[in-house]
Design a protein around this motif. Structure first.
Motif, PDB file in Angstrom:
ATOM      1  N   ALA A  98     -12.102 -52.253  82.403  1.00  0.00           N
ATOM      2  CA  ALA A  98     -11.766 -51.306  81.339  1.00  0.00           C
ATOM      3  C   ALA A  98     -12.891 -51.292  80.312  1.00  0.00           C
ATOM      4  O   ALA A  98     -13.541 -52.312  80.067  1.00  0.00           O
ATOM      5  CB  ALA A  98     -10.446 -51.666  80.680  1.00  0.00           C
ATOM      6  N   VAL A  99     -13.082 -50.117  79.690  1.00  0.00           N
ATOM      7  CA  VAL A  99     -14.220 -49.923  78.780  1.00  0.00           C
ATOM      8  C   VAL A  99     -13.773 -49.148  77.544  1.00  0.00           C
ATOM      9  O   VAL A  99     -13.098 -48.120  77.652  1.00  0.00           O
ATOM     10  CB  VAL A  99     -15.359 -49.136  79.471  1.00  0.00           C
ATOM     11  N   GLY A 100     -14.173 -49.638  76.380  1.00  0.00           N
ATOM     12  CA  GLY A 100     -14.096 -48.852  75.152  1.00  0.00           C
ATOM     13  C   GLY A 100     -15.446 -48.182  74.988  1.00  0.00           C
ATOM     14  O   GLY A 100     -16.438 -48.844  74.684  1.00  0.00           O
ATOM     15  N   ASP A 101     -15.514 -46.882  75.199  1.00  0.00           N
ATOM     16  CA  ASP A 101     -16.800 -46.200  75.314  1.00  0.00           C
ATOM     17  C   ASP A 101     -17.015 -45.187  74.199  1.00  0.00           C
ATOM     18  O   ASP A 101     -16.120 -44.384  73.893  1.00  0.00           O
ATOM     19  CB  ASP A 101     -16.905 -45.489  76.662  1.00  0.00           C
ATOM     20  N   ILE A 102     -18.199 -45.227  73.610  1.00  0.00           N
ATOM     21  CA  ILE A 102     -18.565 -44.300  72.545  1.00  0.00           C
ATOM     22  C   ILE A 102     -19.161 -43.029  73.140  1.00  0.00           C
ATOM     23  O   ILE A 102     -20.003 -43.091  74.031  1.00  0.00           O
ATOM     24  CB  ILE A 102     -19.606 -44.938  71.599  1.00  0.00           C
ATOM     25  N   SER A 103     -18.723 -41.875  72.622  1.00  0.00           N
ATOM     26  CA  SER A 103     -19.271 -40.606  73.098  1.00  0.00           C
ATOM     27  C   SER A 103     -19.599 -39.689  71.929  1.00  0.00           C
ATOM     28  O   SER A 103     -18.865 -39.645  70.939  1.00  0.00           O
ATOM     29  CB  SER A 103     -18.280 -39.900  74.034  1.00  0.00           C
ATOM     30  N   ASN A 104     -20.696 -38.978  72.075  1.00  0.00           N
ATOM     31  CA  ASN A 104     -21.091 -37.956  71.110  1.00  0.00           C
ATOM     32  C   ASN A 104     -21.192 -36.586  71.772  1.00  0.00           C
ATOM     33  O   ASN A 104     -21.603 -35.624  71.136  1.00  0.00           O
ATOM     34  CB  ASN A 104     -22.441 -38.315  70.476  1.00  0.00           C
ATOM     35  N   SER A 105     -20.826 -36.531  73.064  1.00  0.00           N
ATOM     36  CA  SER A 105     -20.874 -35.273  73.802  1.00  0.00           C
ATOM     37  C   SER A 105     -19.834 -35.318  74.913  1.00  0.00           C
ATOM     38  O   SER A 105     -19.172 -36.338  75.119  1.00  0.00           O
ATOM     39  CB  SER A 105     -22.267 -35.060  74.416  1.00  0.00           C
ATOM     40  N   ASN A 106     -19.718 -34.213  75.650  1.00  0.00           N
ATOM     41  CA  ASN A 106     -18.730 -34.144  76.737  1.00  0.00           C
ATOM     42  C   ASN A 106     -19.320 -34.493  78.094  1.00  0.00           C
ATOM     43  O   ASN A 106     -18.701 -34.274  79.131  1.00  0.00           O
ATOM     44  CB  ASN A 106     -18.118 -32.747  76.801  1.00  0.00           C
ATOM     45  N   VAL A 107     -20.520 -35.086  78.109  1.00  0.00           N
ATOM     46  CA  VAL A 107     -21.244 -35.286  79.364  1.00  0.00           C
ATOM     47  C   VAL A 107     -20.551 -36.273  80.299  1.00  0.00           C
ATOM     48  O   VAL A 107     -20.768 -36.231  81.520  1.00  0.00           O
ATOM     49  CB  VAL A 107     -22.697 -35.728  79.075  1.00  0.00           C
ATOM     50  N   THR A 150     -12.156 -43.404  75.254  1.00  0.00           N
ATOM     51  CA  THR A 150     -13.341 -42.813  74.652  1.00  0.00           C
ATOM     52  C   THR A 150     -13.170 -42.700  73.140  1.00  0.00           C
ATOM     53  O   THR A 150     -12.171 -42.167  72.657  1.00  0.00           O
ATOM     54  CB  THR A 150     -13.624 -41.422  75.243  1.00  0.00           C
ATOM     55  N   PHE A 151     -14.167 -43.208  72.414  1.00  0.00           N
ATOM     56  CA  PHE A 151     -14.205 -43.072  70.964  1.00  0.00           C
ATOM     57  C   PHE A 151     -15.216 -41.977  70.624  1.00  0.00           C
ATOM     58  O   PHE A 151     -16.423 -42.157  70.824  1.00  0.00           O
ATOM     59  CB  PHE A 151     -14.610 -44.393  70.303  1.00  0.00           C
ATOM     60  N   VAL A 152     -14.725 -40.849  70.158  1.00  0.00           N
ATOM     61  CA  VAL A 152     -15.608 -39.768  69.728  1.00  0.00           C
ATOM     62  C   VAL A 152     -16.106 -40.102  68.328  1.00  0.00           C
ATOM     63  O   VAL A 152     -15.338 -40.170  67.372  1.00  0.00           O
ATOM     64  CB  VAL A 152     -14.871 -38.417  69.733  1.00  0.00           C
ATOM     65  N   GLU A 153     -17.411 -40.315  68.219  1.00  0.00           N
ATOM     66  CA  GLU A 153     -17.994 -40.733  66.946  1.00  0.00           C
ATOM     67  C   GLU A 153     -18.248 -39.550  66.022  1.00  0.00           C
ATOM     68  O   GLU A 153     -18.821 -38.542  66.439  1.00  0.00           O
ATOM     69  CB  GLU A 153     -19.332 -41.443  67.187  1.00  0.00           C
ATOM     70  N   ALA A 154     -17.830 -39.728  64.777  1.00  0.00           N
ATOM     71  CA  ALA A 154     -18.138 -38.743  63.745  1.00  0.00           C
ATOM     72  C   ALA A 154     -19.332 -39.231  62.939  1.00  0.00           C
ATOM     73  O   ALA A 154     -19.316 -40.337  62.395  1.00  0.00           O
ATOM     74  CB  ALA A 154     -16.937 -38.543  62.834  1.00  0.00           C
ATOM     75  N   PHE A 155     -20.399 -38.427  62.917  1.00  0.00           N
ATOM     76  CA  PHE A 155     -21.621 -38.705  62.149  1.00  0.00           C
ATOM     77  C   PHE A 155     -21.710 -37.699  61.010  1.00  0.00           C
ATOM     78  O   PHE A 155     -21.596 -36.505  61.245  1.00  0.00           O
ATOM     79  CB  PHE A 155     -22.874 -38.476  63.002  1.00  0.00           C
ATOM     80  N   GLY A 156     -21.982 -38.142  59.803  1.00  0.00           N
ATOM     81  CA  GLY A 156     -22.221 -37.194  58.720  1.00  0.00           C
ATOM     82  C   GLY A 156     -22.242 -37.878  57.375  1.00  0.00           C
ATOM     83  O   GLY A 156     -21.189 -38.091  56.774  1.00  0.00           O
ATOM     84  N   PHE A 157     -23.428 -38.238  56.899  1.00  0.00           N
ATOM     85  CA  PHE A 157     -23.536 -38.951  55.632  1.00  0.00           C
ATOM     86  C   PHE A 157     -23.578 -37.995  54.439  1.00  0.00           C
ATOM     87  O   PHE A 157     -23.371 -38.400  53.303  1.00  0.00           O
ATOM     88  CB  PHE A 157     -24.784 -39.851  55.631  1.00  0.00           C
TER      89      PHE A 157
END
Length: 390
Positions: A115-124, A138-145
């Motif tokens: 099992a994997v906790g995986d970070i994603s920034n796209s749908n690839v 899947t953890f969809v990361e939110a970026f925005g400072f």
């Protein structure tokens, strides 16, 4: 059915069993874990091994979509340069990214990960995860400072979550230095009202704390590199974790990843809040990026759940939880194999919410079975290897 016997069986939920045996059904479901084989199964051929048996590993933190960056980023240059290099090299053709991600997925399976906790920034990786033998959250990361981009970034993250559905998926902040207070608040509101597991990069280098305390250090160079005006940001007079913790949901489990520069004051600060915090260590990535490791001894017996991850192939030479354990034991020799195995199996399963079926060798579960060989008196060595049996 199959019967596996080894020098030791580590069920994880119970004490190790010397000369123990594990009986499984054809589908890998555990039937029995004991020293003696139940009489009903005496007719079944026993597969005997020198080594130990344990459940399949849980990789609590990975970036499968960055697998095409293997060997493309020089090690030891520090986090700020690493981030710049990831942005410089991460663009590639979709077939190239998909092929590398598939190879990484297959390597993790071979390395005994279930099992994997995986970070994603796209749908690839959507299609890959749908077909994989591994369980993914899947953890969809939110970026925005930049505060003015908070709504836009958040809505984009929700859209990506919808593309991963019905796979297990949630929105998560990337790191304290890459998420504005406005974006943190949007994620918190969403998490408070939805089942939304979270995983955040935390205190990966001293510059991160220096920036939050004094607005000094190399992160100023990073924002300048990306052309960002951060005049709005004021020094917080405290470390990054202490600065953002009040902005995180207290209703959802939160994995804090890396923790390379987390100190005892940070840990005690956490205890003043009612947050559901888990730690994740990725030691090989810490060495690859910063050339240092977290102060592991500070985290032990503090009442928090500790897990292990590999990070990405941009910051690691392989995706192998056993390798992470070996690095920790080499640098912290008082860590027992039993403790490391618990971190790499059951604790990760608890965080991901799959401990009802994974993480320990218990009747009724299908956790996978790993054979670990090449130990020296239950101590990991350079010869230690993992082989997936189930």
């Amino acid at each position: 059915m199959k019967i596996f016997r080894a020098d030791y069986v580590f069920p994880i939920n119970a004490e190790p069993i010397k000369n123990g045996a594990v009986v499984t059904a054809d589908d890998g479901k555990i039937i029995s874990v004991a020293e003696d084989i139940p009489p009903d199964y005496a007719h079944i051929t026993i597969e005997e091994f020198s080594g130990i048996l344990c459940p399949g590993f849980i990789n609590a933190h990975c970036h499968v979509e960055l697998s095409h960056l293997k060997d493309k980023i020089t090690d030891g240059e520090g986090l700020v340069t690493f981030i710049q290099n990831v942005q410089l090299h991460r663009n590639a053709t979709q077939p190239e990214i998909e092929a590398a991600a598939l190879a990484a997925d297959e390597a993790m399976y071979k390395n005994g990960i279930v099992a994997v906790g995986d970070i994603s920034n796209s749908n690839v990786t959507v299609a890959l995860k749908a077909k994989s033998k591994l369980y993914y959250h899947t953890f969809v990361e939110a970026f925005g400072f930049l505060p003015q981009r908070a709504e836009e970034v958040f809505e984009k993250s929700l859209k990506l979550v919808s593309e991963f559905n019905p796979q297990p998926c949630s929105v998560t902040p990337h790191a304290p230095y890459s998420v504005s207070k406005d974006l943190f608040k949007l994620i918190k509101r969403y998490a408070d009202n939805n089942r939304n597991l979270m995983s955040m990069h935390n205190q990966e280098c001293e510059d991160e704390n220096k920036f939050f305390r004094y607005k000094l250090g190399r992160f100023n160079d990073l924002y300048a590199h990306f052309g960002m005006d951060i005049s709005f940001f004021k020094p917080q007079a405290r470390n990054s974790l202490q600065s953002v913790l009040p902005l995180l949901s207290s209703k959802r489990d939160i994995l804090l990843v890396h923790n390379t520069c987390t100190n005892l004051k940070d840990i005690y600060f956490l205890k003043r809040f009612d947050h559901k915090i888990h730690w994740c260590f990725c030691p090989n990535a810490n060495i690859y990026i910063e050339g240092t490791l977290p102060k592991i001894d500070l985290f032990i017996d503090q009442g928090f759940n500790i897990t292990l991850g590999t990070d990405s192939l941009a910051s690691n030479y392989k995706l192998c939880i056993l390798s992470e354990m070996a690095t920790l034991q080499k640098h912290f020799p008082t860590l027992s194999l039993a403790r490391l195995l618990e971190w790499g199996t059951l604790n990760g399963a608890k965080f991901l919410g799959v401990d009802n079926n994974m993480g320990s060798l218990e009747p009724g579960k299908t956790p996978g079975i790993n054979l670990i060989t090449g130990l020296n008196d239950l101590t990991l060595t350079s010869e230690t290897k993992v082989r997936r049996l189930v």
